[in-house]
Design an enzyme around this catalytic site. Structure first.
Site, mmCIF file in Angstrom:
data_model
loop_
_atom_site.group_PDB
_atom_site.id
_atom_site.type_symbol
_atom_site.label_atom_id
_atom_site.label_comp_id
_atom_site.label_asym_id
_atom_site.label_seq_id
_atom_site.Cartn_x
_atom_site.Cartn_y
_atom_site.Cartn_z
ATOM 1 N N TYR A 135 -0.066 5.467 3.229
ATOM 2 C CA TYR A 135 0.451 5.079 4.462
ATOM 3 C C TYR A 135 -0.364 3.731 5.234
ATOM 4 C CZ TYR A 135 0.803 6.268 9.628
ATOM 5 O OH TYR A 135 1.277 6.331 10.993
ATOM 6 N N LYS A 163 4.586 4.933 3.276
ATOM 7 C CA LYS A 163 5.048 4.539 4.781
ATOM 8 C C LYS A 163 4.564 3.266 5.174
ATOM 9 C CE LYS A 163 4.554 6.724 9.139
ATOM 10 N NZ LYS A 163 3.697 7.825 9.941
#
Length: 293
Positions: A135, A163
Site C-alpha cells: 500500500y 494499492k
C-alpha cells in the site's frame, strides 16, 4: 479459494461508533452486509476504519465479529504501524483466521529508504500465509513506496497486489511496470477511471461505504473501458475528502441513516465537518446517476 482479482471493489470499511465512542456493532453488521449484497469485497481495519486509533483488543473483536458474519466475499485486513515486532505478531494472529489478504502499508513516520522498506516488507511477506497487497499512500506515511523496493520484492510468492494512492498517474504506471505480475488497485476513488486505463483491476474504495451499488457499477464500467461520466464521479467522490478521511463519509452515512452517529476516535473529530452541503450534493448526484443506468 476465492479469485481475488475478480472483485472490482474492495470497500475500505469504516468502523461505526456509538455516541460514547464504543464500536457500534449493529451498524457495522449492516455496513458489511450491504457491501456483500453489492458484491464488494471487504478491506477492514485500514486507515478508513481508524485502525490505529482503536485498541488491539478492539481490533481483534471487530475482525472476529466480521468473520463471524460469514459474508460470501473476500476480506483484506490492514497491517500498518511503525514497530516491526508488533506487526509480525499481528500477522501471526491473522494467520490463524479465515481472511484472504493482508494490506501492508509503508512504515509510518520513519520515512525509510529502499533498504529499510525492503527489509520491512520482506519480513512481513515472509511471515504471512496469505496473499499480500503493498500500500502506497505517501500523504499519510510521509514516504512513498520506492520503485526499486518493489522491483526487489516483485517475485516474492506472497506479493499479490499494489494499492496505489499517491494521486499520480505516473507513479501508478511506474509501479505497474516494476511488478508486472501484481494486481494493481486504485487507492483513490476520484482517479479510478484514469488508473483503470493504466491497468487497474479495481479500487479500494472509501466511496463504496456510502454508495455500495453505484461504486460497484462504476468500477465494473471503468475496468471494462465503458465508463463515460468521469467528471460526475470525480466531483462526487472528491467531496468525500473535503476533510480528513473518514470524517466526511461517516457524516454522510449518518445523514443517510446507515450508521447511528458520525462519531470518530480522537485525533479525528466530527466537529471538523461543520458543513454538510458538499457531501449532500454529491449524494444526490450519485443517486441520480444510479437511477439512470
Amino acid at each position: 479459494m476465492k479469485d481475488l482479482s475478480t472483485y472490482p471493489v474492495w470497500t475500505a470499511v469504516i468502523t461505526p461508533m456509538n455516541a460514547d465512542g464504543s464500536v457500534d456493532y449493529d451498524s457495522l453488521k449492516s455496513v458489511l452486509q450491504d457491501q456483500a449484497k453489492a458484491g464488494n469485497a471487504i478491506t477492514i481495519l485500514g486507515s478508513t476504519g481508524e485502525a490505529l486509533n482503536i485498541d488491539d483488543s478492539e481490533r481483534k473483536q471487530i475482525l472476529e465479529f466480521a468473520i463471524g458474519l460469514k459474508l460470501d466475499v473476500p476480506m483484506m485486513v490492514g497491517v500498518g504501524g511503525i514497530n516491526l515486532n508488533t506487526q509480525l505478531a499481528w500477522i501471526d494472529y491473522l494467520n490463524t483466521l479465515e481472511v484472504d489478504n493482508y494490506l501492508l502499508v509503508v512504515p509510518l513516520y520513519a520515512k525509510p529508504g529502499i533498504n529499510g522498506q525492503y527489509g520491512w516488507f520482506k519480513a512481513l511477506l515472509d511471515r504471512a500465509n496469505k496473499p499480500c497487497t503493498l500500500y502506497n499512500i505517501p500523504g499519510r506515511t510521509a514516504a512513498k513506496l520506492e520503485v526499486e523496493t518493489l522491483k526487489r520484492l516483485r517475485d516474492h510468492p506472497n506479493l499479490w497486489g499494489i494499492k496505489e494512492a499517491s494521486g499520480s498517474e505516473a507513479e501508478f504506471a511506474a509501479y505497474a511496470k516494476a511488478a508486472p505480475g501484481a494486481v494493481m488497485l486504485s487507492g483513490d476513488d476520484p482517479l479510478l477511471p484514469a488508473f483503470a486505463r493504466l491497468g487497474a483491476k479495481g479500487v479500494v474504495s472509501v466511496a463504496s461505504n456510502a454508495w455500495p451499488e453505484a461504486t460497484h457499477e462504476v468500477a465494473k464500467q471503468c475496468v471494462g473501458g465503458r465508463f463515460k461520466d468521469e467528471e460526475l464521479w470525480s466531483e462526487a467522490t472528491s467531496a468525500l475528502f473535503c476533510a480528513s478521511n473518514p470524517i466526511p463519509v461517516k457524516a454522510l452515512m449518518h445523514d443517510q441513516g446507515k450508521i447511528k452517529t458520525p462519531e470518530l476516535r480522537l485525533p479525528l473529530s466530527s466537529q471538523d465537518m461543520p458543513d454538510m452541503s458538499t457531501v449532500r450534493e454529491a449524494n444526490k448526484a450519485i443517486e441520480a446517476w444510479l437511477k439512470k443506468i
